[in-house]
Scaffold this active site. Structure first.
Site, PDB file in Angstrom:
ATOM      1  N   ASP B  93       0.837  -1.284  -0.028  1.00  0.00           N
ATOM      2  CA  ASP B  93      -0.143  -0.070   0.080  1.00  0.00           C
ATOM      3  C   ASP B  93       0.786   1.374  -0.003  1.00  0.00           C
ATOM      4  O   ASP B  93       2.013   1.053   0.647  1.00  0.00           O
ATOM      5  CB  ASP B  93      -0.866   0.010   1.315  1.00  0.00           C
ATOM      6  N   SER B  94       0.417   2.162  -0.692  1.00  0.00           N
ATOM      7  CA  SER B  94       1.553   3.461  -0.855  1.00  0.00           C
ATOM      8  C   SER B  94       1.598   4.327   0.529  1.00  0.00           C
ATOM      9  O   SER B  94       2.292   4.901   0.652  1.00  0.00           O
ATOM     10  CB  SER B  94       0.860   4.374  -1.900  1.00  0.00           C
ATOM     11  N   GLN B 199     -11.538   6.351  -6.283  1.00  0.00           N
ATOM     12  CA  GLN B 199     -12.264   6.828  -5.012  1.00  0.00           C
ATOM     13  C   GLN B 199     -13.582   7.534  -5.132  1.00  0.00           C
ATOM     14  O   GLN B 199     -14.273   7.013  -6.334  1.00  0.00           O
ATOM     15  CB  GLN B 199     -11.056   8.317  -4.666  1.00  0.00           C
ATOM     16  N   GLY B 227     -11.177   3.901  -0.205  1.00  0.00           N
ATOM     17  CA  GLY B 227     -12.055   5.074   0.415  1.00  0.00           C
ATOM     18  C   GLY B 227     -13.256   4.170   0.951  1.00  0.00           C
ATOM     19  O   GLY B 227     -14.361   5.140   1.249  1.00  0.00           O
ATOM     20  N   ASP B 277      -7.925  -7.272   1.622  1.00  0.00           N
ATOM     21  CA  ASP B 277      -6.967  -7.058   2.910  1.00  0.00           C
ATOM     22  C   ASP B 277      -7.684  -6.227   4.150  1.00  0.00           C
ATOM     23  O   ASP B 277      -8.671  -5.404   4.156  1.00  0.00           O
ATOM     24  CB  ASP B 277      -5.769  -6.199   2.357  1.00  0.00           C
ATOM     25  N   CYS B 315     -13.470 -25.222  12.349  1.00  0.00           N
ATOM     26  CA  CYS B 315     -12.410 -24.646  11.860  1.00  0.00           C
ATOM     27  C   CYS B 315     -11.073 -25.770  11.974  1.00  0.00           C
ATOM     28  O   CYS B 315     -11.027 -26.391  13.070  1.00  0.00           O
ATOM     29  CB  CYS B 315     -11.902 -23.264  12.526  1.00  0.00           C
ATOM     30  N   CYS B 317      -7.693 -24.800  11.629  1.00  0.00           N
ATOM     31  CA  CYS B 317      -6.386 -24.047  11.922  1.00  0.00           C
ATOM     32  C   CYS B 317      -5.653 -24.771  12.929  1.00  0.00           C
ATOM     33  O   CYS B 317      -6.079 -25.609  13.886  1.00  0.00           O
ATOM     34  CB  CYS B 317      -6.656 -22.665  12.222  1.00  0.00           C
ATOM     35  N   CYS B 320      -7.236 -24.288  16.411  1.00  0.00           N
ATOM     36  CA  CYS B 320      -8.691 -25.038  16.764  1.00  0.00           C
ATOM     37  C   CYS B 320      -8.208 -26.445  16.672  1.00  0.00           C
ATOM     38  O   CYS B 320      -9.009 -27.284  17.362  1.00  0.00           O
ATOM     39  CB  CYS B 320      -9.531 -24.735  15.849  1.00  0.00           C
ATOM     40  N   HIS B 346      -5.941 -17.995  13.995  1.00  0.00           N
ATOM     41  CA  HIS B 346      -7.433 -18.259  13.809  1.00  0.00           C
ATOM     42  C   HIS B 346      -8.080 -17.581  12.759  1.00  0.00           C
ATOM     43  O   HIS B 346      -8.570 -17.825  12.087  1.00  0.00           O
ATOM     44  CB  HIS B 346      -8.140 -18.722  15.302  1.00  0.00           C
TER      45      HIS B 346
END
Lengths: 385, 385
Positions: B93-94, B199, B227, B277, B315, B317, B320, B346
């Protein structure tokens, strides 16, 4: 020795020993460093990390776990092994050291120790009997007696009082332990081993008395050596190990409690010690300090800012095999959790691997030369920079 | 599209898509959730944890890394991939969002943004050109434009100013990016992809204008939607996604930045989003919150004190499959680092697995029913208790 516990000596070299200690949760080689998981977690490490770096036995602390989340709670959850997902051997410290470290906040008498919880200030009492019940509930393989601990530099009079009380408390522990083994067969680990703790400060005569009385009191599975690495000078600690080594039986594992740094482990093995534990590797990891073959370092040192090399060139741990000092330093300076984990992992690996190497040297009959060379290298640049 | 980048659509189901996005550091399936490693570390997680839970692409942040340890330093260390030991795709990310979040501490004009470092107060300037150079040094596969970010509820006048400036800055980014690709071939990742960012706040006309202008400006490898999830109401976010989805090319991956919670991911996929993200899973992990199939929970809840079950029954993972809620709660209450790690692990696993399931539903042509059922279950008990 009560099955499933046993101890075999594979080799000796001088006073150093290589052995195998069998417990209900598996066999372990000695000498061995045991990482400390005070609150049922070796700080910042996952059980998988520990398995991978070769740890076999780990510690937990009865004092801390009694206060939170409670030994009965842990028993309800199936005992420590299940609770923390560790299927190897576990040793619980009785909390004697913690309780006596509370200083003004506790009252000691022949019955036991009354103190205020550091968590919520509530009044608590530990007696030899109650600690045996706590450790039964937790379900470790090896449990330590509840003893009267005094600081390392304590003068002989007070050291004698504590040493003699510890022997009387040992007998009370043993009686309650035997009763629980008979009357509480549904405990998480039905067959446990109670280790006594040799005390006596830095007074050779007291240490000899303590070791002899304990040795003659029962056929112990193993024996602890306490009250060292608590403020006394290293030469004093080594001298006490010499005294104790002579008095303790050779066919039982000797566990030097709360020790220590790499040099202490090597000097301990040289004086007949088989088991060690210490919070130093994980605690140091959280303050940025790490072990190398040429001494301790601090990751904060600006010299490492662009260093592409591992924490230690000879280390094969999961940190050194993947990450540079530059990256770990960045993580630490940025207060990233992964930094704490990598440093702790490296430090624990370092001590476990060190003892593996010591064992190999004993088996090869080269311990004296190996230890001398190792110590010389370790001290060659031991500035904590 | 410039090799080695490519995007293939395997299937569509309504507006939802299943695809494969190829980058210099590997191929990834879409839709996909990308964990955020702001300071070159996904907080509390190890790269191995990420590989094991199925993460493919991760994020880092140019603003934070510029300030410490520095993009030039990271370039010296071989670039982000080598520095943080991640051999999969990375997106940076900038820092537009971070810089504009500094509020009173920065000055914005057409040239760029002047601000004071939150670390040491030093004066810094970010321009579209300088950010391209920072992101070139870091060496991510995908780099985001430097844009003028405004809060989600911003009124139309100011939202238009920011949107139009972002388009002018995009052109400046593109020119500098092209120059660097030609004149700086020794960068850690020689062929990168620059993503623009749509945007326009919560104003449908502005969003449409932005998307159209950006789409017509160049043949982008992929496009970001910025945004959103910055204070606006969810219905507004979803409405903007509907608008943007119509305007963006269908044969390019669409990346909804900073989103989000499980329900937002499902609603996003339903509206043509391919990449997500968010710091939520790791940030929540450090405050004790965790995702389940029936909504969010807090590990601090006393109801879990003796709960032997995993965080989520469905789950698989590494948390778990091994640990109880009771243990993880004990760790968290005791401020043990392992607790933070297990919760974060998790939560990230949960989102990555959710997108894997969404992709499978799109491929099977069952996304509408699957998403409706999934959302109904998730909202059925969504008290954060």
């Amino acid at each position: 020795m009560t099955a499933p516990f046993s101890f075999e000596l594979d080799a000796t070299d001088g006073l150093a020993r290589a052995g195998q200690f069998t417990t209900p949760h598996g066999v372990m080689n000695t000498p061995q460093f045991m990482p400390v998981g005070t609150l049922a977690s070796v700080k910042a490490l996952d059980p998988e990390d520990l398995h991978r770096l070769g740890a076999t036995m780990i510690l937990a602390n009865a004092y801390h776990l009694r206060l939170r989340p409670g030994d009965e709670m842990i028993r309800t959850m199936g005992g420590l092994h299940r609770f923390m997902h560790w299927d190897g051997p576990i040793l619980t410290d009785s909390g004697g050291f913690q309780v006596f470290s509370l200083e003004g906040l506790r009252t000691i008498n022949e019955q036991g120790v009354e103190f205020r919880s550091h968590l919520d200030g509530s009044l608590q009492q530990f007696t030899p009997e109650s600690v045996m019940r706590i450790e039964r509930n937790l379900g470790a393989d090896v449990i330590m007696q509840f003893d009267h601990v005094v600081p390392g530099q304590t003068e002989a009079g007070l050291a004698r009082v504590a040493m003699e009380r510890s022997i009387r408390w040992l007998e009370r522990c043993r009686v309650e332990f035997d009763r629980l083994m008979r009357e509480d067969p549904d405990a998480p680990t039905p067959v446990q081993a109670l280790f006594p703790i040799v005390q006596g400060g830095i007074h050779a005569d007291l240490r000899r008395e303590s070791a002899t009385a304990i040795r003659d009191a029962a056929d112990w599975v193993g024996l602890g050596i306490g009250g060292l690495s608590v403020g006394e000078a290293k030469p004093d600690m080594y001298a006490m190990l010499d005294v104790v080594n002579e008095a303790l039986p050779t066919d039982r594992p000797r566990y030097l409690m709360g020790v220590g740094f790499p040099e202490d482990l090597v000097e301990g093995v040289a004086r007949g010690v088989d088991l060690f534990d210490c919070v130093a590797p994980t605690r140091m990891g959280r303050t940025g300090a790490f072990f190398t073959t040429t001494g301790r370092r601090s990751i904060k040192n600006a010299a490492w800012r662009l260093d592409p090399g591992p924490l230690d060139d000879e280390c094969s741990c999961a940190a050194c095999s993947r990450f540079s000092k530059a990256y770990i330093r960045h993580l630490f300076v940025s207060e990233e959790i992964l930094g704490l984990r990598l440093l702790s992992l490296h430090n624990v690996h370092f001590l476990v691997a060190l003892m593996r190497d010591a064992r190999a040297a004993v088996q090869a009959g080269t311990f004296q030369g190996w230890s001398r060379d190792w110590l010389a290298r370790y001290h060659s640049r031991s500035t904590s920079s």
